[in-house]
Design a protein around this motif. Structure first.
Motif, PDB file in Angstrom:
ATOM      1  N   ARG A  59      -2.490 -12.572  -7.044  1.00 25.54           N
ATOM      2  CA  ARG A  59      -3.750 -11.827  -6.860  1.00 25.54           C
ATOM      3  C   ARG A  59      -4.022 -11.583  -5.383  1.00 25.54           C
ATOM      4  O   ARG A  59      -4.524 -10.536  -5.005  1.00 25.54           O
ATOM      5  N   LEU A  60      -3.705 -12.579  -4.578  1.00 24.82           N
ATOM      6  CA  LEU A  60      -3.883 -12.406  -3.135  1.00 24.82           C
ATOM      7  C   LEU A  60      -2.995 -11.272  -2.625  1.00 24.82           C
ATOM      8  O   LEU A  60      -3.428 -10.398  -1.855  1.00 24.82           O
ATOM      9  N   ALA A  61      -1.737 -11.281  -3.055  1.00 27.41           N
ATOM     10  CA  ALA A  61      -0.798 -10.235  -2.634  1.00 27.41           C
ATOM     11  C   ALA A  61      -1.290  -8.861  -3.083  1.00 27.41           C
ATOM     12  O   ALA A  61      -1.230  -7.882  -2.325  1.00 27.41           O
ATOM     13  N   ASP A  62      -1.813  -8.789  -4.316  1.00 30.01           N
ATOM     14  CA  ASP A  62      -2.364  -7.520  -4.819  1.00 30.01           C
ATOM     15  C   ASP A  62      -3.520  -7.044  -3.943  1.00 30.01           C
ATOM     16  O   ASP A  62      -3.607  -5.871  -3.580  1.00 30.01           O
ATOM     17  N   HIS A  63      -4.406  -7.965  -3.649  1.00 30.48           N
ATOM     18  CA  HIS A  63      -5.598  -7.641  -2.858  1.00 30.48           C
ATOM     19  C   HIS A  63      -5.194  -7.041  -1.509  1.00 30.48           C
ATOM     20  O   HIS A  63      -5.666  -5.994  -1.097  1.00 30.48           O
ATOM     21  N   TRP A  64      -4.250  -7.736  -0.840  1.00 27.79           N
ATOM     22  CA  TRP A  64      -3.815  -7.255   0.473  1.00 27.79           C
ATOM     23  C   TRP A  64      -3.087  -5.913   0.368  1.00 27.79           C
ATOM     24  O   TRP A  64      -3.282  -5.023   1.184  1.00 27.79           O
ATOM     25  N   GLU A  65      -2.251  -5.800  -0.635  1.00 27.96           N
ATOM     26  CA  GLU A  65      -1.502  -4.552  -0.774  1.00 27.96           C
ATOM     27  C   GLU A  65      -2.452  -3.371  -1.003  1.00 27.96           C
ATOM     28  O   GLU A  65      -2.314  -2.308  -0.381  1.00 27.96           O
ATOM     29  N   ASP A  66      -3.453  -3.588  -1.863  1.00 26.69           N
ATOM     30  CA  ASP A  66      -4.426  -2.522  -2.140  1.00 26.69           C
ATOM     31  C   ASP A  66      -5.161  -2.097  -0.875  1.00 26.69           C
ATOM     32  O   ASP A  66      -5.279  -0.915  -0.563  1.00 26.69           O
ATOM     33  N   ARG A  67      -5.650  -3.100  -0.167  1.00 21.68           N
ATOM     34  CA  ARG A  67      -6.465  -2.781   1.004  1.00 21.68           C
ATOM     35  C   ARG A  67      -5.639  -2.152   2.118  1.00 21.68           C
ATOM     36  O   ARG A  67      -6.119  -1.280   2.842  1.00 21.68           O
ATOM     37  N   LEU A  68      -4.409  -2.620   2.248  1.00 22.65           N
ATOM     38  CA  LEU A  68      -3.547  -2.058   3.298  1.00 22.65           C
ATOM     39  C   LEU A  68      -3.068  -0.665   2.907  1.00 22.65           C
ATOM     40  O   LEU A  68      -2.904   0.208   3.766  1.00 22.65           O
ATOM     41  N   ASP A  69      -2.899  -0.445   1.630  1.00 21.51           N
ATOM     42  CA  ASP A  69      -2.577   0.896   1.141  1.00 21.51           C
ATOM     43  C   ASP A  69      -3.709   1.858   1.519  1.00 21.51           C
ATOM     44  O   ASP A  69      -3.471   2.981   1.986  1.00 21.51           O
ATOM     45  N   ALA A  70      -4.914   1.384   1.340  1.00 17.94           N
ATOM     46  CA  ALA A  70      -6.089   2.235   1.591  1.00 17.94           C
ATOM     47  C   ALA A  70      -6.196   2.636   3.061  1.00 17.94           C
ATOM     48  O   ALA A  70      -6.805   3.670   3.374  1.00 17.94           O
ATOM     49  N   SER A 103       8.356  -6.869   1.585  1.00 20.71           N
ATOM     50  CA  SER A 103       8.335  -7.865   2.662  1.00 20.71           C
ATOM     51  C   SER A 103       7.017  -8.628   2.676  1.00 20.71           C
ATOM     52  O   SER A 103       6.980  -9.848   2.893  1.00 20.71           O
ATOM     53  N   LEU A 104       5.939  -7.898   2.448  1.00 22.99           N
ATOM     54  CA  LEU A 104       4.626  -8.550   2.473  1.00 22.99           C
ATOM     55  C   LEU A 104       4.472  -9.507   1.285  1.00 22.99           C
ATOM     56  O   LEU A 104       4.004 -10.638   1.440  1.00 22.99           O
ATOM     57  N   ARG A 105       4.904  -9.077   0.116  1.00 28.56           N
ATOM     58  CA  ARG A 105       4.876  -9.969  -1.068  1.00 28.56           C
ATOM     59  C   ARG A 105       5.713 -11.215  -0.797  1.00 28.56           C
ATOM     60  O   ARG A 105       5.335 -12.328  -1.134  1.00 28.56           O
ATOM     61  N   ASN A 106       6.868 -10.972  -0.220  1.00 30.51           N
ATOM     62  CA  ASN A 106       7.783 -12.069   0.081  1.00 30.51           C
ATOM     63  C   ASN A 106       7.139 -13.052   1.050  1.00 30.51           C
ATOM     64  O   ASN A 106       7.299 -14.264   0.933  1.00 30.51           O
ATOM     65  N   LEU A 107       6.396 -12.510   1.987  1.00 34.35           N
ATOM     66  CA  LEU A 107       5.706 -13.377   2.947  1.00 34.35           C
ATOM     67  C   LEU A 107       4.743 -14.317   2.210  1.00 34.35           C
ATOM     68  O   LEU A 107       4.803 -15.527   2.374  1.00 34.35           O
ATOM     69  N   GLN A 157     -13.954  -9.362   4.549  1.00 31.31           N
ATOM     70  CA  GLN A 157     -14.864  -9.205   5.674  1.00 31.31           C
ATOM     71  C   GLN A 157     -14.347  -8.146   6.649  1.00 31.31           C
ATOM     72  O   GLN A 157     -15.132  -7.402   7.241  1.00 31.31           O
ATOM     73  N   LEU A 158     -13.030  -8.063   6.796  1.00 28.95           N
ATOM     74  CA  LEU A 158     -12.456  -7.033   7.673  1.00 28.95           C
ATOM     75  C   LEU A 158     -12.748  -5.641   7.119  1.00 28.95           C
ATOM     76  O   LEU A 158     -13.048  -4.702   7.867  1.00 28.95           O
ATOM     77  N   VAL A 159     -12.668  -5.498   5.813  1.00 30.43           N
ATOM     78  CA  VAL A 159     -12.920  -4.201   5.188  1.00 30.43           C
ATOM     79  C   VAL A 159     -14.410  -3.865   5.264  1.00 30.43           C
ATOM     80  O   VAL A 159     -14.804  -2.755   5.619  1.00 30.43           O
ATOM     81  N   ARG A 202      -4.214  -4.895  12.772  1.00 28.25           N
ATOM     82  CA  ARG A 202      -4.541  -3.717  13.581  1.00 28.25           C
ATOM     83  C   ARG A 202      -4.932  -2.540  12.689  1.00 28.25           C
ATOM     84  O   ARG A 202      -5.893  -1.837  12.946  1.00 28.25           O
ATOM     85  N   GLN A 203      -4.170  -2.385  11.619  1.00 26.33           N
ATOM     86  CA  GLN A 203      -4.395  -1.231  10.763  1.00 26.33           C
ATOM     87  C   GLN A 203      -5.706  -1.380   9.979  1.00 26.33           C
ATOM     88  O   GLN A 203      -6.419  -0.396   9.767  1.00 26.33           O
ATOM     89  N   LEU A 204      -6.024  -2.593   9.602  1.00 27.15           N
ATOM     90  CA  LEU A 204      -7.292  -2.826   8.901  1.00 27.15           C
ATOM     91  C   LEU A 204      -8.469  -2.512   9.808  1.00 27.15           C
ATOM     92  O   LEU A 204      -9.474  -1.941   9.378  1.00 27.15           O
ATOM     93  N   VAL A 205      -8.358  -2.874  11.062  1.00 26.88           N
ATOM     94  CA  VAL A 205      -9.440  -2.628  12.017  1.00 26.88           C
ATOM     95  C   VAL A 205      -9.526  -1.127  12.318  1.00 26.88           C
ATOM     96  O   VAL A 205     -10.618  -0.540  12.333  1.00 26.88           O
ATOM     97  N   ARG A 206      -8.355  -0.539  12.524  1.00 31.45           N
ATOM     98  CA  ARG A 206      -8.295   0.876  12.838  1.00 31.45           C
ATOM     99  C   ARG A 206      -8.792   1.708  11.647  1.00 31.45           C
ATOM    100  O   ARG A 206      -9.360   2.763  11.812  1.00 31.45           O
ATOM    101  N   GLY A 207      -8.571   1.228  10.444  1.00 33.63           N
ATOM    102  CA  GLY A 207      -8.930   1.924   9.212  1.00 33.63           C
ATOM    103  C   GLY A 207     -10.408   2.252   9.133  1.00 33.63           C
ATOM    104  O   GLY A 207     -10.824   3.095   8.348  1.00 33.63           O
TER     105      GLY A 207
END
Lengths: 245, 245
Positions: free
Chosen positions: A189-200, A216-220, A240-242, B239-244
Motif C-alpha cells: 500500500r505504501l508503494a502504491d501511495h508513492w507511485e500514485d503521487r509521483l505519477d501525478a 526500481s521504486l517498488r524494489n526499494l 503532507q508534501l502533497v 524534488r519532484q513532489l515539491v516542484r509539483g
C-alpha cells in the motif's frame, strides 16, 4: 557462573591503583575471585580501594598468599599471561583458546586460575613454569602497551563473551508492535501511495523509462526493513508534501 | 589490514588524556584511523600526546570534524557504541557480531566506522540515529564501569581477534557503483533534504513532538540499506513532489 569462573591471581602487584583497576575490570565481566601473591605495598591498600570505584566487594573478598602454589591451591589448571614468550616448552594460547581451555576444565568440575605478573616486569620464568599453559594477547608487534588492568579486562571480556555465546542470544525485546516489521500488504500500500503521487507530478519521465523507474521504486520499498511505524511515517510525509501545495 | 580496518570516531571527547589512551588502545591492536568530532578542548591537545606514550602517529594522523556526517563521510556502515539502549528501533549487536558485520562490509570494499561518545554521557540519541546499528558491550548489569579507552580497547581487540581467526573472505564483485551502499555523507544529505522540505510543509507537528519526529526520520534513513541509486531516487522523488506544486 561464578562456580565455573577462573580465579584472577595478581602476582607481586606493585601499585594499589592497579589492583583496584583490575578489580573493576574483573567485575565488569562478572569475575569476582581475586587472589594476591605478595602485594608490594601490603594489604589492604587504600589506593586500591580508591581506584575500585564500586568494585569494593571484589577487593574485600580478595585473599593474600605468599606464593602462587598457595594462591592457586584449589586450581588444577593455571594459565600464565605474558607479553613475551621466553623459550619455555609450554603451549602458548590466544585468550580465546585459553578461555576455551578454562571452560573445558570447569565443565569437568576443575577450578582454574589466570596469573598476571607485576606491572613492570611481568611474570618470571619460575612463575610461568608453574602454569599449565601460557596466554599471550595478540597485540600489534610494533606497539604493545597493555597495562595490568587492561590485560585483566581482555581476559574477563573473553570469558564473558564465550559464556554468552553458549546461552541462546538474548531476545531483542520489541514491546511496541509499531516496531514490528511491516507486513507485506502494508508495504504494498505504501508503494502504491508513492507511485500514485509521483505519477501525478510526472516523476516517471520520460515515458519509456517509467516502467523501469516504477519497478526500481517498488524494489526499494520491499528491500528496506520497514517497521509499521516507518510505513506510517512515510505515508504521513507524502500526504503532507502533497497537501503542502 | 589497514584498508579494511574500521575508523574510530570519538564524538565530542572531553579529556585529552582519554584521547591519548584511546590512541594507545587502538594501536595495540593495529587500528590507526582516528577521527575526532568536536573535541572539547581543541586540537591538537598536549594532554593527549602525553598519554599516548608512543602512539603519537595515531594522534598526528587524526582528523578533526564538525559533525559525524563529515567524520564518516567515506563510511557506508557506521556502528554506535552505547552502554544503554534507549528505545531506538535499531539492531543491537555484541562486539563480536559488530566486528563480523564490519568485516563483511570491508570484504565488499566498504569503509566502516565505530562511534564512541563523550566520557560522561555517551552518545546522544541524535548521534545514535545516524548509525546503522548499535554495539553494546555485554558488561555485568550489576557493575558497568568501562571508560572510553577500555571500550575502544575491547572493540580493537575483537577486531584483531577475528582478523587473526581466519583470512578475510575474498572481495565480492560489485560491478555497478550505483548499487554500492551509499556512504554516510550521502545518507546525511538525503536526511537533511527530507527534513528541510518536510519542515517547510509543517510535517513536524505539534512543535513539542518535532525533535522526536526528526530523530525517528533520521533513524529511518540510517537503518535502511540504501544504495547510491536509492539515495538519488529519493532525492529526485522529493524534488519532484515539491516542484509539483
Amino acid at each position: 557462573m561464578s562456580d565455573l569462573a577462573p580465579a584472577i591471581v595478581l602476582v607481586r602487584p606493585q601499585l594499589g591503583e592497579n589492583i583496584g583497576a583490575a578489580a573493576r575490570a574483573m567485575l565488569n565481566f562478572g569475575l569476582e575471585d581475586m587472589r594476591l601473591v605478595g602485594p608490594r605495598d601490603g594489604w589492604p591498600n587504600p589506593a586500591a580501594r580508591a581506584m575500585a570505584a564500586g568494585a569494593d566487594p571484589v577487593l574485600e573478598a580478595a585473599t593474600v598468599h605468599e606464593g602462587i602454589g598457595a594462591a592457586a591451591a584449589d586450581c588444577s589448571f593455571m594459565l600464565a599471561t605474558t607479553a613475551r614468550v621466553r623459550g619455555l616448552d609450554k603451549p602458548v594460547l590466544t585468550p580465546e583458546a585459553a578461555v576455551a581451555g578454562i571452560r573445558a576444565r570447569a565443565a569437568a568440575g576443575e577450578r582454574t586460575a589466570i596469573l598476571f605478573g607485576p606491572e613492570r616486569a611481568g611474570l618470571e620464568n619460575d612463575d610461568v613454569a608453574r602454569a599449565s599453559a601460557i596466554v599471550s594477547v595478540p597485540v600489534n608487534p610494533g606497539f604493545a602497551s597493555l597495562n595490568l588492568a587492561q590485560c585483566v579486562l581482555l581476559m574477563a571480556y573473553e570469558w564473558r563473551r564465550q559464556m554468552a555465546g553458549d546461552a541462546s542470544p538474548p531476545p531483542q525485546s520489541r514491546p511496541d508492535p509499531m516496531h514490528a516489521p511491516a507486513p507485506a500488504i502494508e508495504v504494498e500500500r505504501l508503494a502504491d501511495h508513492w507511485e500514485d503521487r509521483l505519477d501525478a507530478v510526472q516523476f516517471f519521465f520520460p515515458p519509456e523509462k517509467a516502467p523501469y523507474m516504477k519497478r526500481s521504486l517498488r524494489n526499494l520499498w520491499s528491500r528496506m526493513p520497514l517497521s509499521r511505524a516507518d510505513v506510517q511515517m512515510l505515508h504521513g510525509a507524502l500526504r503532507q508534501l502533497v497537501r503542502g501545495r
